[in-house]
Write a protein that holds these residues in place. Structure first.
Motif, short mmCIF file in Angstrom:
data_model
loop_
_atom_site.label_atom_id
_atom_site.label_comp_id
_atom_site.label_asym_id
_atom_site.label_seq_id
_atom_site.Cartn_x
_atom_site.Cartn_y
_atom_site.Cartn_z
N GLU A 73 21.20 -17.52 -7.53
CA GLU A 73 20.07 -16.78 -8.10
C GLU A 73 20.30 -15.28 -8.00
O GLU A 73 19.97 -14.52 -8.90
CB GLU A 73 18.78 -17.17 -7.35
CG GLU A 73 17.53 -16.58 -7.97
CD GLU A 73 16.27 -17.10 -7.29
OE1 GLU A 73 15.34 -16.30 -7.13
OE2 GLU A 73 16.23 -18.27 -6.93
N PRO A 80 11.65 -14.63 -9.38
CA PRO A 80 10.78 -15.80 -9.56
C PRO A 80 9.54 -15.45 -10.38
O PRO A 80 9.02 -14.33 -10.33
CB PRO A 80 10.41 -16.19 -8.13
CG PRO A 80 10.61 -14.95 -7.32
CD PRO A 80 11.71 -14.18 -7.98
N PRO A 105 10.60 -27.40 -10.32
CA PRO A 105 11.48 -26.40 -9.71
C PRO A 105 10.78 -25.04 -9.57
O PRO A 105 9.78 -24.77 -10.24
CB PRO A 105 12.62 -26.30 -10.72
CG PRO A 105 11.97 -26.61 -12.03
CD PRO A 105 10.93 -27.65 -11.73
N THR A 106 11.33 -24.21 -8.71
CA THR A 106 10.96 -22.80 -8.70
C THR A 106 11.63 -22.16 -9.91
O THR A 106 12.83 -22.34 -10.13
CB THR A 106 11.45 -22.12 -7.41
OG1 THR A 106 10.81 -22.73 -6.29
CG2 THR A 106 11.12 -20.62 -7.43
N ALA A 108 12.90 -18.99 -12.14
CA ALA A 108 13.32 -17.59 -12.03
C ALA A 108 13.83 -17.12 -13.38
O ALA A 108 14.48 -17.87 -14.11
CB ALA A 108 14.41 -17.44 -10.97
N ASN A 126 14.30 -28.65 -3.74
CA ASN A 126 14.52 -27.23 -3.48
C ASN A 126 15.36 -26.62 -4.60
O ASN A 126 16.33 -25.91 -4.36
CB ASN A 126 15.23 -27.04 -2.13
CG ASN A 126 15.28 -25.58 -1.71
OD1 ASN A 126 14.40 -24.80 -2.03
ND2 ASN A 126 16.33 -25.22 -0.99
N HIS A 128 15.94 -24.27 -8.04
CA HIS A 128 15.53 -23.09 -8.79
C HIS A 128 16.08 -23.24 -10.22
O HIS A 128 17.28 -23.44 -10.42
CB HIS A 128 16.07 -21.81 -8.16
CG HIS A 128 15.33 -21.42 -6.92
ND1 HIS A 128 15.21 -20.12 -6.50
CD2 HIS A 128 14.67 -22.15 -6.00
CE1 HIS A 128 14.50 -20.06 -5.39
NE2 HIS A 128 14.18 -21.30 -5.06
N VAL A 130 16.87 -21.28 -13.43
CA VAL A 130 17.10 -19.88 -13.82
C VAL A 130 17.30 -19.82 -15.33
O VAL A 130 18.19 -20.49 -15.87
CB VAL A 130 18.32 -19.30 -13.09
CG1 VAL A 130 18.54 -17.85 -13.51
CG2 VAL A 130 18.15 -19.39 -11.58
#
Length: 325
Positions: A73, A80, A105-106, A108, A126, A128, A130
């Motif tokens: 990231e 985020p 997901p998180t 970003a 966990n 991310h 992107v």
């Protein structure tokens, strides 16, 4: 009656078997080098001592290599966002995650113009996701964005990040060992160890990276198929890939170089199909005589080490799936 394995599954199995053989060959090769040196100097218990030195050497190299890694990231220069700051992306990712039965997901966003789209993280809980502004702006409509997100979250469902990290371990170790022994100037007597280790690690790196690339290409195809099933329209993903490929072709080489650190993880490789040409002559209009060699080498490298199948092949496969529906 059990279904027959598909060509894609057979490719994955063959790649995994190949990487297992490469790993064993690497371990045995390093042990043989140390064992040979110990026997040469008539050191007692050479077999056991060579095994200990081999394990310690590879563990040390592995620790040094992974300690140097930055988070993807951060490499993608992303920040985020949430439902308030990016509602369309958030809602689409939430819906696709539910369809694929993976945690949301998180998300970003990267401000780069290069069309990046990647899912980062070892465990599904966990992850991310992107996305770059270049990707969001290049896609036409929510359907295409959904297809790209589905491709990335299919990697999450298939645990591709974890699998590729594990299977690439011998390649990482070989590269770390190769880079360190080749930095030694005037090795002298130490060359009896460093020279064979340098040849061994270089050979393992080339073979292992080539096999890892083939496995990566197979898993990209699997993610394409999963995304097509989830969205119900392979043609939409095909169109999205075509738009992103066109965007990559129009992206300045400088911007692609900035995004090269995440190229292998993105939905499409962030690199030009042809190497950047440097023209010669007083007017800069003369092609170098050696250009054929540069272009040939570039094609060979893409064939051996390319982490993604050719985009036109992926698009054609998706369109065939569309016709079969």
């Amino acid at each position: 009656m059990p279904s027959r394995p598909t060509t894609l599954q057979l490719r994955m199995v063959a790649a995994l078997l190949g990487l297992a053989l490469v790993s064993v060959g690497f371990l045995v090769g390093v042990w043989v080098v140390f064992y040979g040196v110990l026997v040469l100097f008539e050191i007692a218990r050479a077999t056991r001592l060579a095994l200990v030195v081999t394990v310690v050497t590879l563990l040390t190299i592995g620790y040094l290599e992974y300690r140097q890694l930055e988070t993807i990231e951060r490499l993608a220069d992303a920040y985020p966002v949430n439902q308030e700051t990016a509602p369309e992306v958030y809602q689409t990712a939430t819906r696709v995650a539910a369809q694929l039965d993976v945690p949301v997901p998180t998300i970003a966003i990267s401000e780069r113009d290069a069309p990046e789209a990647l899912a980062v993280g070892f465990r599904p809980e966990n992850i991310h996701l992107v996305l770059s502004l270049g990707t969001i702006e290049a896609l036409d409509g929510q359907d295409e964005l959904e297809a790209v997100i589905a491709h990335e979250l299919a990697h999450v469902r298939n645990r591709d990040a974890m699998i590729m990290t594990v299977v690439s371990l011998p390649v990482v170790l070989a590269d770390g060992l190769r880079s360190r022994v080749t930095r030694i100037e005037n090795p002298g007597a130490v060359g009896i160890v460093t020279v064979p280790l340098g040849f061994l690690s270089s050979g393992i790196w080339i073979v292992g990276r080539s096999i890892t690339a083939r496995l990566s290409r197979a898993r990209e195809r699997a993610a394409d198929q999963a995304a097509a099933e989830v969205t119900g329209s392979p043609a939409v993903l095909a169109l999205a890939l075509q738009r992103l490929d066109d965007e990559i072709a129009d992206t300045p080489t400088r911007d692609l170089r900035e995004a090269s650190s995440v190229s292998s993880l993105s939905v499409l490789p962030l690199e030009s199909n042809e190497p950047e040409k440097v023209m010669l002559g007083p007017d800069g209009d003369t092609e170098p005589s050696y250009w054929w060699l540069v272009a040939w080498t570039h094609r060979i490298k893409r064939y051996l080490f390319g982490t993604h199948p050719p985009t036109d092949e992926r698009i054609e496969t998706l369109l065939e799936l569309e016709r079969e529906q």
